[in-house]
Motif scaffolding. Structure first.
Motif, PDB file in Angstrom:
ATOM      1  N   VAL A  94     -13.831  -6.857  20.862  1.00 49.26           N
ATOM      2  CA  VAL A  94     -13.623  -6.826  19.410  1.00 49.26           C
ATOM      3  C   VAL A  94     -12.239  -6.282  19.080  1.00 49.26           C
ATOM      4  CG1 VAL A  94     -14.423  -5.848  17.236  1.00 49.26           C
ATOM      5  CG2 VAL A  94     -16.089  -6.591  18.961  1.00 49.26           C
ATOM      6  N   ALA A  95     -11.461  -7.057  18.328  1.00 47.63           N
ATOM      7  CA  ALA A  95     -10.088  -6.675  17.994  1.00 47.63           C
ATOM      8  C   ALA A  95     -10.060  -5.505  17.026  1.00 47.63           C
ATOM      9  CB  ALA A  95      -9.352  -7.865  17.388  1.00 47.63           C
ATOM     10  N   LEU A  96      -9.136  -4.583  17.281  1.00 49.75           N
ATOM     11  CA  LEU A  96      -8.933  -3.441  16.392  1.00 49.75           C
ATOM     12  C   LEU A  96      -7.790  -3.723  15.434  1.00 49.75           C
ATOM     13  CD1 LEU A  96      -9.091  -0.353  18.787  1.00 49.75           C
ATOM     14  CD2 LEU A  96     -10.658  -0.838  16.903  1.00 49.75           C
ATOM     15  N   LYS A  97      -7.897  -3.189  14.221  1.00 52.51           N
ATOM     16  CA  LYS A  97      -6.769  -3.198  13.302  1.00 52.51           C
ATOM     17  C   LYS A  97      -5.813  -2.082  13.709  1.00 52.51           C
ATOM     18  CE  LYS A  97      -9.415  -5.125   9.473  1.00 52.51           C
ATOM     19  NZ  LYS A  97      -9.890  -4.953   8.075  1.00 52.51           N
ATOM     20  N   ALA A  98      -4.550  -2.228  13.317  1.00 51.15           N
ATOM     21  CA  ALA A  98      -3.523  -1.275  13.741  1.00 51.15           C
ATOM     22  C   ALA A  98      -3.900   0.163  13.393  1.00 51.15           C
ATOM     23  CB  ALA A  98      -2.184  -1.651  13.112  1.00 51.15           C
ATOM     24  N   LYS A  99      -4.504   0.369  12.250  1.00 53.22           N
ATOM     25  CA  LYS A  99      -4.834   1.727  11.801  1.00 53.22           C
ATOM     26  C   LYS A  99      -5.921   2.369  12.673  1.00 53.22           C
ATOM     27  CE  LYS A  99      -8.280   0.250   8.332  1.00 53.22           C
ATOM     28  NZ  LYS A  99      -9.416   0.916   8.972  1.00 53.22           N
ATOM     29  N   VAL A 140      -7.811  -0.973  24.459  1.00 53.84           N
ATOM     30  CA  VAL A 140      -7.339  -1.859  25.527  1.00 53.84           C
ATOM     31  C   VAL A 140      -6.664  -3.072  24.900  1.00 53.84           C
ATOM     32  CG1 VAL A 140      -8.020  -3.258  27.511  1.00 53.84           C
ATOM     33  CG2 VAL A 140      -9.200  -1.102  27.039  1.00 53.84           C
ATOM     34  N   PHE A 141      -5.461  -3.419  25.381  1.00 60.86           N
ATOM     35  CA  PHE A 141      -4.694  -4.533  24.830  1.00 60.86           C
ATOM     36  C   PHE A 141      -5.051  -5.807  25.581  1.00 60.86           C
ATOM     37  CE2 PHE A 141      -0.744  -7.043  24.210  1.00 60.86           C
ATOM     38  CZ  PHE A 141      -0.649  -6.964  22.834  1.00 60.86           C
ATOM     39  N   VAL A 142      -5.665  -6.801  24.882  1.00 59.06           N
ATOM     40  CA  VAL A 142      -6.088  -8.057  25.508  1.00 59.06           C
ATOM     41  C   VAL A 142      -5.684  -9.237  24.623  1.00 59.06           C
ATOM     42  CG1 VAL A 142      -8.033  -9.426  26.339  1.00 59.06           C
ATOM     43  CG2 VAL A 142      -8.049  -6.952  26.648  1.00 59.06           C
ATOM     44  N   ASN A 143      -4.853 -10.135  25.159  1.00 61.94           N
ATOM     45  CA  ASN A 143      -4.499 -11.384  24.488  1.00 61.94           C
ATOM     46  C   ASN A 143      -3.998 -11.182  23.059  1.00 61.94           C
ATOM     47  OD1 ASN A 143      -4.089 -14.107  24.401  1.00 61.94           O
ATOM     48  ND2 ASN A 143      -6.192 -14.632  23.913  1.00 61.94           N
ATOM     49  N   GLY A 144      -3.068 -10.245  22.886  1.00 58.68           N
ATOM     50  CA  GLY A 144      -2.448 -10.064  21.579  1.00 58.68           C
ATOM     51  C   GLY A 144      -3.142  -9.081  20.665  1.00 58.68           C
ATOM     52  N   LYS A 145      -4.265  -8.522  21.091  1.00 55.87           N
ATOM     53  CA  LYS A 145      -5.010  -7.589  20.244  1.00 55.87           C
ATOM     54  C   LYS A 145      -5.449  -6.381  21.057  1.00 55.87           C
ATOM     55  CE  LYS A 145      -5.218 -10.321  16.549  1.00 55.87           C
ATOM     56  NZ  LYS A 145      -4.641  -9.986  15.236  1.00 55.87           N
TER      57      LYS A 145
END
Length: 221
Positions: free
Chosen positions: A32-37, A44-49
C-alpha cells in the motif's frame, strides 16, 4: 573458434537480459502506497512509492467511492476523464492495473493521446463512440470502429488513440489500463502547450503550418 563461441554466449546473455527486462512480479500480497506526509523510517520504497507496514493496511486502502458520478464536461473538448489509479487507491501500488471513467457530452472528444506505460481496454456503457488508434511510424495505419453500448475495444500500449462521441446524447465509457499509473500524453497539449513553449520554427516545419497558426495554437493551449 573460441572467439565465435564467446560471441554466441554474449549474444545469448544479452537476449536473456532483454527478455527479462519487464517489471518483476510483486513478492508480497500488497504494498500500500504511502503519502509523503506519512513517510517513516520503516517505510519501504517500491516502484516509485513508499509502502506502509502491511500490518497497518486497512480496507479503505483498496477502496474508491464515486465512480457513478458523471464528470464535468463543460470544457473545450466536452469530455472528462475520472482516473482511478494508485493516487486514488493506494493499494494498487505494484499491482499493475487501474481504470478510468470517461464522460462525453454530445460530440465530445477525448483527444488523441497515448499512455506510455499501459494498454487500454474500453467498454461503452452508454451512447455511441467513434474510436481509433494509429500504429507506429512504420506505416501509420489507422484502426477505427464505431462502438455502441456493451462494445469493447483495445488500444495497444504507447499508441496514439482517441474516442469521439458521434451521438446526440451523452456517452459514458469505462477504461481499464495495465498499469497502476499509466500516464497520459495528450498530443496537442504536449506539442502546443509545453512549458516553456517549443520554438515556433520547429513546429512550423514539423506540421507544415504557417507560423502565425502555430503561434495562435500555442496561445490557445
Amino acid at each position: 573458434m573460441m572467439r565465435a563461441y564467446l560471441v554466441t554466449v554474449a549474444l545469448c546473455a544479452l537476449a536473456f537480459s532483454l527478455a527479462n527486462a519487464s517489471d518483476p512480479a510483486p513478492l508480497q500480497d500488497f504494498c500500500v502506497a504511502l503519502k509523503a506526509k506519512d513517510y517513516s523510517d520503516s517505510a519501504v520504497f517500491v516502484n516509485g512509492k513508499f509502502c506502509k507496514d502491511p500490518e497497518q493496511a486497512k480496507a479503505d486502502d483498496f477502496f474508491f467511492k464515486g465512480l457513478n458520478k458523471p464528470g464535468n464536461t463543460d470544457n473545450r473538448v466536452r469530455s472528462n476523464v475520472t482516473t482511478v489509479n494508485v493516487d486514488q487507491i493506494p493499494g494498487l501500488n505494484t499491482l499493475g492495473i487501474s481504470l478510468a471513467r470517461i464522460d462525453f457530452a454530445p460530440y465530445g472528444l477525448n483527444p488523441p493521446h497515448t499512455h506510455p506505460r499501459a494498454t487500454e481496454i474500453l467498454v461503452v456503457l452508454e451512447g455511441t463512440l467513434y474510436v481509433g488508434f494509429v500504429t507506429s511510424n512504420t506505416d501509420n495505419r489507422l484502426f477505427t470502429k464505431v462502438l455502441n453500448k456493451g462494445d469493447v475495444f483495445v488500444f495497444p500500449i504507447g499508441l496514439i488513440h482517441f474516442q469521439f462521441n458521434v451521438g446526440k446524447t451523452n456517452a459514458i465509457a469505462i477504461a481499464a489500463l495495465s498499469s497502476q499509473n499509466a500516464g497520459v500524453i495528450t498530443i496537442a497539449d504536449a506539442v502546443f502547450g509545453s512549458d516553456p513553449p517549443i520554438n515556433p520554427d520547429v513546429l512550423t516545419k514539423a506540421f507544415q503550418l504557417d507560423k502565425n497558426v502555430v503561434e495562435h495554437l500555442q496561445k490557445l493551449f
